[in-house]
Design an enzyme around this catalytic site. Structure first.
Site, PDB file in Angstrom:
ATOM      1  NE  ARG A  12      18.611  -4.817  -0.763  1.00 19.78           N
ATOM      2  CZ  ARG A  12      19.269  -5.893  -1.250  1.00 19.78           C
ATOM      3  NH1 ARG A  12      18.764  -7.099  -1.102  1.00 19.78           N
ATOM      4  NH2 ARG A  12      20.419  -5.740  -1.861  1.00 19.78           N
TER       5      ARG A  12
ATOM      6  CE1 TYR B 179      -6.172   1.395   4.772  1.00 21.76           C
ATOM      7  CE2 TYR B 179      -4.728   0.136   3.352  1.00 21.76           C
ATOM      8  CZ  TYR B 179      -5.041   1.312   3.998  1.00 21.76           C
ATOM      9  OH  TYR B 179      -4.224   2.394   3.853  1.00 21.76           O
TER      10      TYR B 179
ATOM     11  CG  ASP C 125      -5.356  -6.644   7.880  1.00 20.07           C
ATOM     12  OD1 ASP C 125      -5.094  -6.320   9.044  1.00 20.07           O
ATOM     13  OD2 ASP C 125      -5.250  -5.854   6.923  1.00 20.07           O
TER      14      ASP C 125
ATOM     15  CE  LYS D  96      -3.295   2.149   9.521  1.00 20.57           C
ATOM     16  NZ  LYS D  96      -4.001   1.204   8.671  1.00 20.57           N
TER      17      LYS D  96
HETATM   18  C1  LIG Z   1      -3.824   0.724   7.367  1.00 27.63           C
HETATM   19  C2  LIG Z   1      -4.199  -0.664   7.081  1.00 27.63           C
HETATM   20  C3  LIG Z   1      -3.458  -1.440   6.200  1.00 27.63           C
HETATM   21  C4  LIG Z   1      -2.263  -0.884   5.454  1.00 27.63           C
HETATM   22  O1  LIG Z   1      -1.214  -0.573   6.326  1.00 27.63           O
HETATM   23  P1  LIG Z   1      -0.131   0.589   6.034  1.00 27.63           P
HETATM   24  O2  LIG Z   1       0.753   0.487   7.227  1.00 27.63           O
HETATM   25  O3  LIG Z   1      -0.865   1.867   5.906  1.00 27.63           O
HETATM   26  O4  LIG Z   1       0.560   0.213   4.766  1.00 27.63           O
HETATM   27  C5  LIG Z   1      -3.859  -2.743   5.991  1.00 27.63           C
HETATM   28  N1  LIG Z   1      -4.943  -3.259   6.610  1.00 27.63           N
HETATM   29  C6  LIG Z   1      -5.679  -2.529   7.462  1.00 27.63           C
HETATM   30  C7  LIG Z   1      -6.858  -3.152   8.116  1.00 27.63           C
HETATM   31  C8  LIG Z   1      -5.340  -1.218   7.722  1.00 27.63           C
HETATM   32  O5  LIG Z   1      -6.098  -0.487   8.547  1.00 27.63           O
END
Ligand SMILES: *Cc1c(COP(=O)(O)O)cnc(C)c1O
Length: 381
Positions: A50, A102, A173, A198
């Site tokens: 953890r 998002y 992000d 992604k």
């Molecule tokens: C998918 C996504 C997230 C969230 O990520 P997860 O891995 O699905 O929790 C955050 N920001 C962007 C731009 C995303 O495309």
């Protein structure tokens, strides 16, 4: 790990300070909950998964290197990563967030963080005067560029100058471009967040998140949050994302090449009323992208003539998958209004232009001709 090599070579890198006994080329999956001691006081560096795990640490090291950051921290999902970043703040703190984000992040801010006393203001960082939103208790500016799904582009360097010296953290992000195309820390950002699900993972086969920072104090607080909340990325998923990173550069190149072809192809269709792709020279963010990024990515949003046409497309795709998510090797088509952005309040959705004619493509690495053929077939039905 060598730091002074090309990006492609860094993707093949291994942090040799995190060794396995047999020097495996594919870093092992340390699928264990705990680590034993030979004697009281022995330090192996790992106690309990953890908190830390060698496979996760290896990924964190490679990811930090790719973002030109000092420290990487790997979370169980992109949302776990964003949540941990929000846990850095105290009740009463004010955070300016980009208007187009998002959907899961919007839900986190509105439905969870607000209940714990964080205060949010929404601002279109690509066009509004962000400075006018700064208050005495403003502690962070949170944005995506290009944004999801409207592809607004913000100038990271300009915004970093705006908040610099004001005790305001700039959080970016960087999921849409991955470290291959854009490195926000180099442009003055303090914290970079990724959904590793992604492009970084790249194969639609796991969920993960990353935070990369230069400030060791922030890293330490994030590690405390990760350890305490149990939000760390498990060993097997860490390994999958490490493996995905090996091909990040070639995947990004090919997907972007395909995306440019598709964007041009969509522009020619009489059924398409708008194409939102920052790689198009007349996109309002094109110039800023050229300055701050090395590419335009492979997500394209586009509007079709009617809701009925959008539904026809979604119901008839064969080569494309009608699925949420983005950044993998296969092309996905998404309907933001009911999928990725269903959690965004209707008012904000409408203001942003997320309507029932908007579709979003995450272009994969298939043969370009097959992708344009698929569009022609579905549009022609
Ligand atoms: C998918 C996504 C997230 C969230 O990520 P997860 O891995 O699905 O929790 C955050 N920001 C962007 C731009 C995303 O495309």
């Amino acid at each position: 790990m060598k730091w002074d090599v090309s990006f492609e070579t860094k993707c093949q890198g291994m942090d040799l300070s995190i060794q396995d006994q047999y020097h495996a080329i594919s870093f092992p999956i340390y699928q264990t909950a705990t680590f034993s001691r030979s004697y009281l006081g022995e330090q192996s560096g790992f106690d309990y998964t953890r908190q830390t795990n060698p496979t996760r640490s290896q990924l964190e090291s490679v990811a930090a290197c790719l973002e030109n950051g000092k420290e990487g921290i790997a979370f169980a999902s992109g949302m776990a990563a964003v949540t941990a970043v929000m846990n850095l703040f105290d009740p009463g703190d004010h955070i300016i967030v980009d208007a187009d984000l998002y959907g899961g992040s919007v839900r986190l801010f509105n439905d969870v963080c607000s209940r714990y006393g964080l205060e949010f203001s929404t601002c279109d960082c690509s066009s509004e005067d962000v400075g006018s939103y700064i208050k005495e208790n403003t502690k962070a500016l949170y944005l995506e560029t290009p944004t999801n799904p409207m592809m607004h582009v913000s100038d990271i360097e300009e915004l970093s100058k705006l908040v610099h010296g004001k005790d305001i953290l700039l959080i970016v992000d960087n999921t849409f471009l991955s470290p291959y195309f854009q490195n926000p820390l180099d442009l003055g950002a303090d914290i970079v967040v990724h959904s590793g699900t992604k492009y970084i993972g790249g194969h639609h086969d796991t969920i993960g998140g990353l935070v990369i920072v230069n400030d060791s104090g922030i890293a330490e607080r994030l590690r405390l949050i990760l350890t305490t909340t149990g939000a760390g990325l498990p060993p097997f998923d860490s390994w999958l994302i490490l493996r995905g990173l090996r091909t990040l550069a070639v995947r990004m190149e090919k997907a972007e090449k395909n995306a440019k072809i598709i964007a041009d192809h969509l522009l020619k269709s009489p059924h398409v009323t708008k194409v939102l792709y920052p790689g198009l020279p007349d996109h309002p963010g094109h110039g800023i992208m050229k300055k701050q990024a090395r590419g335009f990515g492979s997500v394209i949003s586009f509007e079709v003539e009617s809701k009925e046409f959008a539904v026809k497309v979604l119901n008839n795709v064969e080569l494309f998958y009608f699925a949420e998510s983005l950044g993998g090797t296969e092309t996905l088509i998404t309907y933001p209004i009911t999928q990725t952005h269903a959690a965004v309040p209707e008012e904000l959705r409408e203001k942003n232009g997320i309507n029932d004619r908007l579709l979003r493509l995450s272009v994969g690495i298939e043969g370009a001709q097959d992708l344009t053929d698929e569009i022609d077939r579905v549009f022609g039905l």
